[in-house]
Design an enzyme around this catalytic site. Structure first.
Site, PDB file in Angstrom:
ATOM      1  N   ARG A  79       0.857  -1.193   0.000  1.00  0.00           N
ATOM      2  CA  ARG A  79       0.000   0.000   0.000  1.00  0.00           C
ATOM      3  C   ARG A  79       0.889   1.237   0.000  1.00  0.00           C
ATOM      4  NH1 ARG A  79      -2.306   3.170   4.704  1.00  0.00           N
ATOM      5  NH2 ARG A  79      -3.839   4.515   3.687  1.00  0.00           N
ATOM      6  N   HIS A 123      -2.709  11.016   0.814  1.00  0.00           N
ATOM      7  CA  HIS A 123      -2.174  10.775   2.161  1.00  0.00           C
ATOM      8  C   HIS A 123      -1.555  12.093   2.620  1.00  0.00           C
ATOM      9  CE1 HIS A 123      -0.790   7.323   4.946  1.00  0.00           C
ATOM     10  NE2 HIS A 123      -0.465   8.445   5.567  1.00  0.00           N
ATOM     11  N   GLU A 168      -7.148   8.505   6.352  1.00  0.00           N
ATOM     12  CA  GLU A 168      -7.440   9.152   7.632  1.00  0.00           C
ATOM     13  C   GLU A 168      -7.922  10.597   7.487  1.00  0.00           C
ATOM     14  OE1 GLU A 168      -4.169   8.738  10.336  1.00  0.00           O
ATOM     15  OE2 GLU A 168      -4.163   6.569  10.235  1.00  0.00           O
ATOM     16  N   ASN A 297      -6.936   1.801  10.153  1.00  0.00           N
ATOM     17  CA  ASN A 297      -5.592   2.011  10.695  1.00  0.00           C
ATOM     18  C   ASN A 297      -5.723   2.004  12.204  1.00  0.00           C
ATOM     19  OD1 ASN A 297      -4.919   2.433   8.045  1.00  0.00           O
ATOM     20  ND2 ASN A 297      -4.436   4.613   8.279  1.00  0.00           N
ATOM     21  N   TYR A 299      -3.695   1.849  16.019  1.00  0.00           N
ATOM     22  CA  TYR A 299      -2.440   1.948  16.772  1.00  0.00           C
ATOM     23  C   TYR A 299      -2.602   1.731  18.272  1.00  0.00           C
ATOM     24  CZ  TYR A 299      -0.279   3.357  12.471  1.00  0.00           C
ATOM     25  OH  TYR A 299       0.190   3.332  11.188  1.00  0.00           O
ATOM     26  N   GLU A 378      -3.202  -0.087   8.069  1.00  0.00           N
ATOM     27  CA  GLU A 378      -1.993   0.270   8.821  1.00  0.00           C
ATOM     28  C   GLU A 378      -2.113  -0.299  10.221  1.00  0.00           C
ATOM     29  OE1 GLU A 378      -1.070   4.469   9.190  1.00  0.00           O
ATOM     30  OE2 GLU A 378      -1.493   4.804   7.064  1.00  0.00           O
TER      31      GLU A 378
HETATM   32  C1  FCB Z   1      -1.058   7.201  10.764  1.00  0.00           C
HETATM   33  C2  FCB Z   1      -0.639   7.740   9.409  1.00  0.00           C
HETATM   34  C3  FCB Z   1       0.690   7.222   8.945  1.00  0.00           C
HETATM   35  C4  FCB Z   1       1.683   7.158  10.082  1.00  0.00           C
HETATM   36  C5  FCB Z   1       1.103   6.437  11.264  1.00  0.00           C
HETATM   37  C6  FCB Z   1       2.045   6.284  12.419  1.00  0.00           C
HETATM   38  O1  FCB Z   1      -1.966   8.090  11.342  1.00  0.00           O
HETATM   39  O2  FCB Z   1      -1.591   7.412   8.427  1.00  0.00           O
HETATM   40  O3  FCB Z   1       1.124   8.020   7.881  1.00  0.00           O
HETATM   41  O4  FCB Z   1       2.088   8.434  10.403  1.00  0.00           O
HETATM   42  O5  FCB Z   1      -0.049   7.094  11.700  1.00  0.00           O
END
Ligand code: FCB
Length: 488
Positions: A79, A123, A168, A297, A299, A378
């Site tokens: 991607r 992006h 995002e 995405n 985290y 992500e």
């Molecule tokens: C996301 C972004 C990516 C990267 C990660 C850590 O929000 O899409 O570009 O910065 O965080």
């Protein structure tokens, strides 16, 4: 007791992700025009260390070798994003043949090597000229995005099935226009909501125009998720706080495309700020049905509570917990009495916590709410990596993170979520936006002096996951790596 299957289903795509401004460099080469991130990075105090994407990982010159490295890793999918100002420098008008040729090279080589390309059209690197005319606050930018998207499908639609309009949009609008921590650096709640709506509208219009060019492509929208749990699940005010954040972070980015409406709580919760007149008649009808899949995405997880005195209580850690970097304003419109709690448990170098259970829950929730195919577009973690004397980067924390989150995906699939792929963030260390080069997310290390790529232990671990197409125990990582590791 049921055990989770450890194998990935047939057809499930395993790959890695990057983004144009974060890796390409070549900022003034090949006819590329300036973007809002060039401007923002050049503004003193905006990016840690005064870093910028002028050189980044120099992928602009090393893309062919980078793809060879992907082949060695065994990636099934890659991607990446197209830099709009590289293919259409001013955002309207003339396209730049050199820029298009750059991406043609990448697409052709990926296809030749059997790696499935997933293209993101946006992006975050908006052509600066469009920002000068109002950026995402203006419907002119919505109008400009559609012909750009169409042209890219005309160029690459035969070879590329999987497309994303926006990465995002929450970050583009709420961090870029609301908090001011990202380009273009505005700090205004109403601007954030306006930009958010225009991004949704641009997605819908581009979706229809792209499908009209090529009905076989699959066009999705990638959202970063927040997983706001109420601090006290028995307190209705904490529950309402979590619902407001959920609406801003998650639901407002998929409900319009499924039901043609925004979450009900948003208008009353922000009535003191705006009457939402930026939503015109017919906009929501245009949005309904305009999506084939959603990208997720993920985290970290979040806990919020109602707190009328929050200004005094909000800690630096808690501020970090909800985004990429603290800005002049909070990114959350209408959050005057909502407080993000400091993250608990193990924390990454970003200050984000490690919580695969929230990921698992979020995949199931998004599946329930949208019914659409989901791709994890992500997922990954930044750590303060060290190169050992023997050249190895023993990033056991990153391996554990990968293992835990791949396990969460397998569990969600076993429980019925229609998750069809997983892209690790990131293929290599890169320009981490407002954090500059200080935060390293790669499974491959980049030495920013020599631009050498060096496999971390996590790269070897992920290669083994790809080889076996199953969850590999994290303890095996140590023995899977070469000493010294591979460099490119
Ligand atoms: C996301 C972004 C990516 C990267 C990660 C850590 O929000 O899409 O570009 O910065 O965080």
């Amino acid at each position: 007791m049921t055990t989770t299957p450890s194998r990935f289903p047939d057809g499930f795509l395993l790959g890695a992700a990057t983004a144009s401004y974060q890796i390409e460099g070549g900022a003034r080469e090949g006819g590329r025009g300036p973007s809002i991130w060039d401007t923002f990075s050049a503004t003193p105090g905006k990016v840690v260390g005064g870093d910028n994407g002028d050189v980044a990982c120099d992928h602009f010159h090393r893309w062919a070798e980078d793809i060879d490295m992907m082949v060695e890793l065994g990636l099934e999918a890659y991607r990446f994003s197209i830099a709009w100002p590289r293919v259409q420098p001013g955002g309207t008008g003339e396209f730049n043949p050199e820029g298009i040729a750059f991406y043609r090279g990448i697409v052709d080589r990926l296809v030749e090597k059997g790696i499935k390309p997933l293209i993101t059209l946006y992006h975050w690197d908006l052509p600066q000229e469009l920002e000068d005319r109002g950026g995402w606050l203006s419907r002119e930018t919505v109008d400009a995005f559609v012909p750009y998207a169409v042209r890219m499908v005309e160029e690459f639609g035969v070879d590329v099935e999987m497309w994303t309009t926006f990465n995002e949009p929450w970050v583009s609008s709420f961090v870029g226009y609301g908090a001011g921590a990202h380009a273009p650096g505005h700090a205004d709640d109403v601007e954030a909501l306006t930009a958010a709506h225009h991004l949704n509208l641009a997605h819908a219009r581009a979706y229809r125009a792209m499908k009209a060019v090529n009905a076989d492509i699959q066009v999705g929208l990638v959202n970063n998720c927040h997983t706001p749990r109420p601090w006290d699940p028995s307190n209705p005010k904490d529950i309402a706080a979590a619902a407001h954040i959920d609406a801003l972070a998650n639901t407002m980015w998929h409900q319009p495309f499924i039901e043609g409406s925004y979450p009900e709580v948003l208008a009353p919760n922000t009535a003191h700020l705006t009457d939402w007149s930026f939503v015109h008649d017919g906009d929501l009808a245009e949005m309904k049905g305009a999506v084939d899949w959603f990208g997720i995405n993920y985290y970290a997880s979040h806990v919020v509570r109602h707190n009328p005195n929050k200004a005094a209580a909000q800690s630096e850690l808690a501020t970090l917990a909800d985004g990429h970097k603290a800005g002049a304003n909070s990114p959350w419109a209408g959050d005057e009495e909502i407080e993000f709690m400091p993250p608990t448990g193990k924390r990454t170098a970003m200050g984000w916590n490690v919580d695969p259970s929230a990921f698992h829950a979020h995949l199931l929730k998004t599946h329930r709410e949208t019914g659409k195919p989901l791709y994890v577009t992500e997922n990954g973690s930044a750590w303060d990596d060290v190169v050992d004397e023997d050249g190895r980067v023993r990033d056991a924390d990153r391996v554990d993170y990968l293992h835990g989150h791949l396990d969460a995906v397998l569990k969600a699939i076993a429980e019925g979520a229609d998750v069809r792929g997983y892209m690790a963030w990131s293929l290599m260390d890169n320009f981490e936006w407002a954090q500059g080069y200080a935060k390293r997310f790669g499974i491959v290390r980049v030495d920013y002096d020599t631009l050498e790529r060096r496999w971390k232990d996590s790269a070897y671990y992920y290669r083994e996951v790809l080889r076996r197409r199953e969850l590999v125990p994290a303890e095996e990582a140590e023995r899977l790596a070469d000493t010294p590791p591979r460099t490119f």
